[in-house]
Design a protein around this motif. Sequence first.
Motif, PDB file in Angstrom:
ATOM      1  N   LYS A 141      10.866 147.451  97.094  1.00 20.15           N
ATOM      2  CA  LYS A 141       9.672 148.300  96.934  1.00 20.15           C
ATOM      3  C   LYS A 141       9.708 149.448  97.954  1.00 20.15           C
ATOM      4  O   LYS A 141       9.322 150.581  97.651  1.00 20.15           O
ATOM      5  CB  LYS A 141       8.414 147.454  97.131  1.00 20.15           C
ATOM      6  N   ALA A 142      10.167 149.164  99.174  1.00 17.08           N
ATOM      7  CA  ALA A 142      10.282 150.216 100.195  1.00 17.08           C
ATOM      8  C   ALA A 142      11.191 151.329  99.688  1.00 17.08           C
ATOM      9  O   ALA A 142      10.874 152.519  99.808  1.00 17.08           O
ATOM     10  CB  ALA A 142      10.816 149.628 101.501  1.00 17.08           C
ATOM     11  N   ALA A 143      12.312 150.924  99.081  1.00 16.27           N
ATOM     12  CA  ALA A 143      13.259 151.921  98.561  1.00 16.27           C
ATOM     13  C   ALA A 143      12.588 152.768  97.473  1.00 16.27           C
ATOM     14  O   ALA A 143      12.653 154.000  97.480  1.00 16.27           O
ATOM     15  CB  ALA A 143      14.500 151.215  98.026  1.00 16.27           C
ATOM     16  N   GLU A 144      11.907 152.074  96.575  1.00 18.24           N
ATOM     17  CA  GLU A 144      11.243 152.762  95.457  1.00 18.24           C
ATOM     18  C   GLU A 144      10.182 153.745  95.975  1.00 18.24           C
ATOM     19  O   GLU A 144      10.069 154.884  95.511  1.00 18.24           O
ATOM     20  CB  GLU A 144      10.587 151.670  94.603  1.00 18.24           C
ATOM     21  N   LEU A 145       9.398 153.312  96.979  1.00 15.42           N
ATOM     22  CA  LEU A 145       8.290 154.137  97.481  1.00 15.42           C
ATOM     23  C   LEU A 145       8.745 155.267  98.410  1.00 15.42           C
ATOM     24  O   LEU A 145       7.961 156.152  98.736  1.00 15.42           O
ATOM     25  CB  LEU A 145       7.271 153.256  98.212  1.00 15.42           C
ATOM     26  N   SER A 146      10.010 155.217  98.825  1.00 14.64           N
ATOM     27  CA  SER A 146      10.482 156.258  99.755  1.00 14.64           C
ATOM     28  C   SER A 146      10.367 157.652  99.138  1.00 14.64           C
ATOM     29  O   SER A 146      10.176 158.638  99.856  1.00 14.64           O
ATOM     30  CB  SER A 146      11.928 155.984 100.196  1.00 14.64           C
TER      31      SER A 146
END
Length: 235
Positions: A198-203
């Motif tokens: 999710k962190a990657a997606e939200l970056s």
Amino acid sequence: MNVHLPESVDEAVGLLGAGVLLAGGTSVMPHVGPTTSLVSLRRVGLTGIERDGDTLTIGAATTLARVGREVPFLHDAIESIASPTIRNLATIGGNLFARQPHGDLAVCLLALDATVSIIDADGAREVGVLEAEGLVTSISFKEPERWFYTKAMRRRQNSASIVTVASDGARIALGGVAPRPVRATAAEAALAEGDIAKAAELSVEAADPFDDAYASAWYRRRVLPVHVRRALTEE
Ligand SMILES: Cc1cc2nc3c(=O)[nH]c(=O)nc-3n(C[C@H](O)[C@H](O)[C@H](O)COP(=O)(O)OP(=O)(O)OC[C@H]3O[C@@H](n4cnc5c(N)ncnc54)[C@H](O)[C@@H]3O)c2cc1C
């Protein structure tokens, strides 16, 4: 060309506004013309790396090469910048002002929540990485317990960033994807919950990418999550 050569910090501060501050010159010199005035920091000092417990303080005119040698966790980041010739001239202070897609060390310093010591007409004070102005004298940060860094670029040397990711496992800073280094705060919130995907997606929420000779804005946005995930999982 007129070059001032102050011999102390006080003298250099007195010359602020009398010309462009010149440290290693790797960014400044290509733009110098016959009427340019320069204030060289060559004789001002401002070099060296001091340790106090887990806090490092690096003089603004310390070269990138020296930072890479003496601060092991930053070695890979420094090696990803330009070439040995440039790194032997370029300084950590100058890197704070490098325009994206340069400024990879500034991205690291943002991820480290570094404190920048500056002096200008209002006196000496400490500011954040993105607020640096006046004369930068030093940069301080705590050595992180964990460190993640990756830079996507076209070739090993002298290639600017397509995407740069730096993280201490809590803060995430990005380069190459916006006019200035940025913190990916939505991604940080997901990372705090242990959700790297999710962190990657939200970056991408932090990205405001641009086209240049290295990559299009579309490509930068597209590959950003991949590089954030790779950085955080050390793939
Ligand atoms: C071929 C090439 C490839 C490069 N590749 C990369 C790369 O991959 N990644 C990357 O991060 N960078 C890259 N750079 C940029 C270079 O690393 C940075 O420009 C460098 O860190 C700047 O440091 P300098 O000491 O040379 O700064 P200078 O060129 O001397 O100054 C740059 C700016 O910073 C200001 N400045 C410098 N020191 C101070 C100070 N103490 N206080 C206040 N203002 C100051 C100057 O006034 C000027 O505006 C590249 C540069 C070149 C020429």
